[in-house]
Design a protein around this motif. Structure first.
Motif, PDB file in Angstrom:
ATOM      1  N   ASP A 106      70.074  47.899  34.333  1.00  0.00           N
ATOM      2  CA  ASP A 106      69.178  47.894  35.484  1.00  0.00           C
ATOM      3  C   ASP A 106      68.301  46.653  35.422  1.00  0.00           C
ATOM      4  N   GLU A 107      67.704  46.292  36.553  1.00  0.00           N
ATOM      5  CA  GLU A 107      66.941  45.051  36.615  1.00  0.00           C
ATOM      6  C   GLU A 107      65.552  45.270  37.212  1.00  0.00           C
ATOM      7  N   ILE A 108      64.599  44.476  36.739  1.00  0.00           N
ATOM      8  CA  ILE A 108      63.273  44.437  37.344  1.00  0.00           C
ATOM      9  C   ILE A 108      62.940  42.987  37.634  1.00  0.00           C
ATOM     10  N   VAL A 109      62.043  42.773  38.588  1.00  0.00           N
ATOM     11  CA  VAL A 109      61.638  41.416  38.954  1.00  0.00           C
ATOM     12  C   VAL A 109      60.123  41.315  38.827  1.00  0.00           C
ATOM     13  N   VAL A 110      59.689  40.361  38.025  1.00  0.00           N
ATOM     14  CA  VAL A 110      58.266  40.071  37.881  1.00  0.00           C
ATOM     15  C   VAL A 110      58.016  38.630  38.315  1.00  0.00           C
ATOM     16  N   SER A 111      56.755  38.270  38.507  1.00  0.00           N
ATOM     17  CA  SER A 111      56.457  36.925  38.990  1.00  0.00           C
ATOM     18  C   SER A 111      55.517  36.191  38.041  1.00  0.00           C
ATOM     19  N   ARG A 112      55.731  34.894  37.924  1.00  0.00           N
ATOM     20  CA  ARG A 112      54.863  34.089  37.063  1.00  0.00           C
ATOM     21  C   ARG A 112      53.511  33.810  37.717  1.00  0.00           C
ATOM     22  N   LEU A 113      53.334  34.234  38.950  1.00  0.00           N
ATOM     23  CA  LEU A 113      52.036  34.082  39.610  1.00  0.00           C
ATOM     24  C   LEU A 113      51.045  35.139  39.132  1.00  0.00           C
ATOM     25  N   ASP A 114      51.541  36.209  38.542  1.00  0.00           N
ATOM     26  CA  ASP A 114      50.728  37.393  38.279  1.00  0.00           C
ATOM     27  C   ASP A 114      49.841  37.306  37.049  1.00  0.00           C
ATOM     28  N   HIS A 115      48.800  38.098  37.066  1.00  0.00           N
ATOM     29  CA  HIS A 115      48.007  38.448  35.892  1.00  0.00           C
ATOM     30  C   HIS A 115      48.954  39.139  34.916  1.00  0.00           C
ATOM     31  N   ASP A 116      48.739  38.945  33.628  1.00  0.00           N
ATOM     32  CA  ASP A 116      49.671  39.495  32.645  1.00  0.00           C
ATOM     33  C   ASP A 116      49.727  41.021  32.671  1.00  0.00           C
ATOM     34  N   ALA A 117      48.695  41.656  33.219  1.00  0.00           N
ATOM     35  CA  ALA A 117      48.702  43.122  33.301  1.00  0.00           C
ATOM     36  C   ALA A 117      49.779  43.642  34.228  1.00  0.00           C
ATOM     37  N   VAL A 161      60.115  45.791  41.712  1.00  0.00           N
ATOM     38  CA  VAL A 161      59.586  44.448  41.932  1.00  0.00           C
ATOM     39  C   VAL A 161      58.070  44.528  41.778  1.00  0.00           C
ATOM     40  N   ALA A 162      57.536  43.786  40.818  1.00  0.00           N
ATOM     41  CA  ALA A 162      56.091  43.733  40.594  1.00  0.00           C
ATOM     42  C   ALA A 162      55.578  42.382  41.079  1.00  0.00           C
ATOM     43  N   VAL A 163      54.545  42.412  41.913  1.00  0.00           N
ATOM     44  CA  VAL A 163      54.017  41.164  42.474  1.00  0.00           C
ATOM     45  C   VAL A 163      52.537  41.328  42.770  1.00  0.00           C
ATOM     46  N   THR A 164      51.813  40.220  42.683  1.00  0.00           N
ATOM     47  CA  THR A 164      50.392  40.257  42.959  1.00  0.00           C
ATOM     48  C   THR A 164      50.111  40.034  44.441  1.00  0.00           C
ATOM     49  N   ALA A 165      49.011  40.601  44.912  1.00  0.00           N
ATOM     50  CA  ALA A 165      48.570  40.341  46.285  1.00  0.00           C
ATOM     51  C   ALA A 165      47.701  39.090  46.339  1.00  0.00           C
ATOM     52  N   ALA A 166      47.251  38.613  45.187  1.00  0.00           N
ATOM     53  CA  ALA A 166      46.489  37.359  45.111  1.00  0.00           C
ATOM     54  C   ALA A 166      46.403  36.928  43.657  1.00  0.00           C
ATOM     55  N   SER A 167      46.649  35.639  43.409  1.00  0.00           N
ATOM     56  CA  SER A 167      46.532  35.103  42.056  1.00  0.00           C
ATOM     57  C   SER A 167      45.070  35.097  41.618  1.00  0.00           C
ATOM     58  N   ASN A 168      44.836  35.531  40.389  1.00  0.00           N
ATOM     59  CA  ASN A 168      43.451  35.612  39.928  1.00  0.00           C
ATOM     60  C   ASN A 168      42.888  34.277  39.451  1.00  0.00           C
ATOM     61  N   ASP A 355      36.500  30.115  31.744  1.00  0.00           N
ATOM     62  CA  ASP A 355      37.448  29.068  31.389  1.00  0.00           C
ATOM     63  C   ASP A 355      38.576  29.684  30.569  1.00  0.00           C
ATOM     64  N   GLY A 356      39.701  28.965  30.491  1.00  0.00           N
ATOM     65  CA  GLY A 356      40.849  29.443  29.729  1.00  0.00           C
ATOM     66  C   GLY A 356      41.972  29.896  30.625  1.00  0.00           C
ATOM     67  N   HIS A 357      42.818  30.772  30.093  1.00  0.00           N
ATOM     68  CA  HIS A 357      43.978  31.241  30.860  1.00  0.00           C
ATOM     69  C   HIS A 357      43.625  32.393  31.787  1.00  0.00           C
ATOM     70  N   CYS A 358      42.522  33.061  31.542  1.00  0.00           N
ATOM     71  CA  CYS A 358      42.050  34.167  32.405  1.00  0.00           C
ATOM     72  C   CYS A 358      43.130  35.224  32.602  1.00  0.00           C
ATOM     73  N   TYR A 359      43.958  35.430  31.600  1.00  0.00           N
ATOM     74  CA  TYR A 359      45.055  36.394  31.599  1.00  0.00           C
ATOM     75  C   TYR A 359      46.197  36.017  32.559  1.00  0.00           C
ATOM     76  N   ALA A 360      46.112  34.848  33.168  1.00  0.00           N
ATOM     77  CA  ALA A 360      47.251  34.346  33.944  1.00  0.00           C
ATOM     78  C   ALA A 360      48.155  33.596  32.962  1.00  0.00           C
ATOM     79  N   TRP A 361      48.696  34.331  32.008  1.00  0.00           N
ATOM     80  CA  TRP A 361      49.381  33.764  30.851  1.00  0.00           C
ATOM     81  C   TRP A 361      50.596  32.941  31.250  1.00  0.00           C
ATOM     82  N   GLU A 362      51.426  33.508  32.100  1.00  0.00           N
ATOM     83  CA  GLU A 362      52.646  32.802  32.516  1.00  0.00           C
ATOM     84  C   GLU A 362      52.329  31.659  33.468  1.00  0.00           C
TER      85      GLU A 362
END
Length: 401
Positions: A106-117, A161-168, A355-362
């Motif tokens: 099975d497959e899932i789709v995540v996005s690099r725009l998202d918060h790591d949570a 499919v996991a996706v953010t409604a806005a990049s943090n 400052d930093g990655h702010c959990y936007a790790w990817e």
């Protein structure tokens, strides 16, 4: 209805300390009505829910009203509001529950725009289930999440499919409606992270096509409580792990342990506060929220334009991401200074930023920033005013050539 930022600011005791709170993307200050609601709950006397005595019934009423309030805020129904410690904990709860139905291949789709949570819990759950993880890539130059790529990412084995409604960090508002429509066309479920989006404008989770919509109250002037909105019928098909004697009804089957009842009273007060940001208004709470949050979005857009233009005009300042639709969130670096040094300097001027990655790790990796300290994040919420922006720009200017 009008949006009067001076009146809004007067409702927040913490703002009287003279600090420019531009750290709202990491958590907002709370108005007096929220503080009072939490205090009043403790003063009234509360007990665990489900008892026959008045304090217990009062706790049950607090929970029920909290569900109604969150439903009004995001466009859900009270019976579909799952409450929890925070959004990260809830995503882990749902990822473990949904993954129990996944099979190898099975497959899932995540996005690099998202918060790591909204990435890591799904990846970890997929690994345990033997599912394949596919990645939607963000454009490093613009910060956009191209919709077209989902045509090749999705297929008959896609389960989520996991996706953010806005990049943090960049504020990017991807075309969630188009993405969820593509997901539903192949029979996949959608989990939309609305934590960063919810404070910045009207929300309609169902119109977004979100099977699950997550939000955190502390990002919109409430206490540290997370919530996920879903269709109660969908929730009824899921079987999360739970104690043998805990309730099996929806949404209670997803909630573990005893909730912080007084904080839930604060959540309701925060939603009511948001509903009145543009004045008393007319209609029910949901209708007033749509109007007030629309006014918030307009006010933030105007003030953010001042911030962006000011930062762009400063020599040595590099702004990251130029999405067409965004929240009032800027992510930038200052030449000759690490992000940490910039944040420390701003703090010395009583300007709060992260400052930093702010959990936007990817995303910070995709931007080429993660290994060098990320960048500085300054974000507006409804209680920020022109003086906050001017102080930010003046303080940053002190670091530029």
């Amino acid at each position: 209805m009008t949006f009067d930022v001076a009146t809004v600011r007067a409702a927040y005791p913490a703002l009287a300390d003279g600090t420019a709170y531009l750290d709202g993307a990491a958590g907002t200050q709370v108005p007096a009505v929220v503080i009072d609601a939490i205090t009043a709950a403790y003063r009234t006397g509360i007990g665990n829910a489900g008892g026959s005595f008045a304090a217990s019934r009062y706790s049950g009423e607090i929970v029920a009203e909290c569900r109604r309030a969150v439903a009004d805020l995001v466009g859900g129904v009270p019976e579909g509001i799952v409450l929890g410690q925070n959004t990260t904990s809830l995503v882990y709860r749902f990822s473990q529950t949904l993954a129990a139905t996944w099979r190898p291949g099975d497959e899932i789709v995540v996005s690099r725009l998202d918060h790591d949570a909204n990435i890591r819990p799904w990846i970890q759950a997929a690994a345990r289930a033997g599912a394949v993880v596919r990645w939607a890539e963000a454009d490093p130059a613009t910060g956009e999440l191209p919709v077209e790529q989902y045509d090749t990412l999705l297929g008959e084995r896609t389960r989520l499919v996991a996706v953010t409604a806005a990049s943090n960090i960049l504020g990017t508002r991807p075309d969630v409606v188009a993405i969820t429509a593509k997901a539903h066309a192949v029979g996949a479920l959608t989990f939309v992270d609305g934590v960063h989006a919810t404070p910045h404008g009207p929300v309609d989770a169902r119109a977004l096509g979100a099977d699950f919509y997550a939000t955190s109250a502390y990002k919109w002037s409430g206490p540290h409580i997370g919530a996920v909105a879903a269709d109660p019928e969908l929730l009824g098909t899921l079987r999360p792990d739970r104690l043998a004697c805990s309730p099996g009804t929806v949404p209670l089957r997803f909630e573990t342990g005893t909730p912080p009842f007084a904080d839930l009273a604060g959540v309701t007060a925060a939603v009511d506060h948001l509903a009145g940001l543009a004045g008393p208004g007319e209609g029910g709470r949901r209708e007033r929220l749509l109007v007030s949050m629309g006014a918030v979005e307009s006010a933030e857009r105007e003030l953010f334009g001042v911030m962006l233009r000011g930062l762009e005009e400063l020599p040595g300042v590099t702004l990251h991401g130029r999405p067409a639709r965004r929240t009032a969130t800027a992510y930038f670096r200052v030449a000759g200074h690490t992000p940490g040094e910039v944040a420390e300097h701003l703090a010395s001027r009583r300007v709060n930023v992260w400052d930093g990655h702010c959990y936007a790790w990817e995303l910070t990796e995709a931007l080429g920033l993660r290994e060098t300290g990320g960048a500085v994040r300054a974000g507006l919420v409804h209680y920020n005013d022109r003086s906050d922006v001017d102080r930010l720009l003046e303080a940053v200017a002190e670091l530029t050539p």
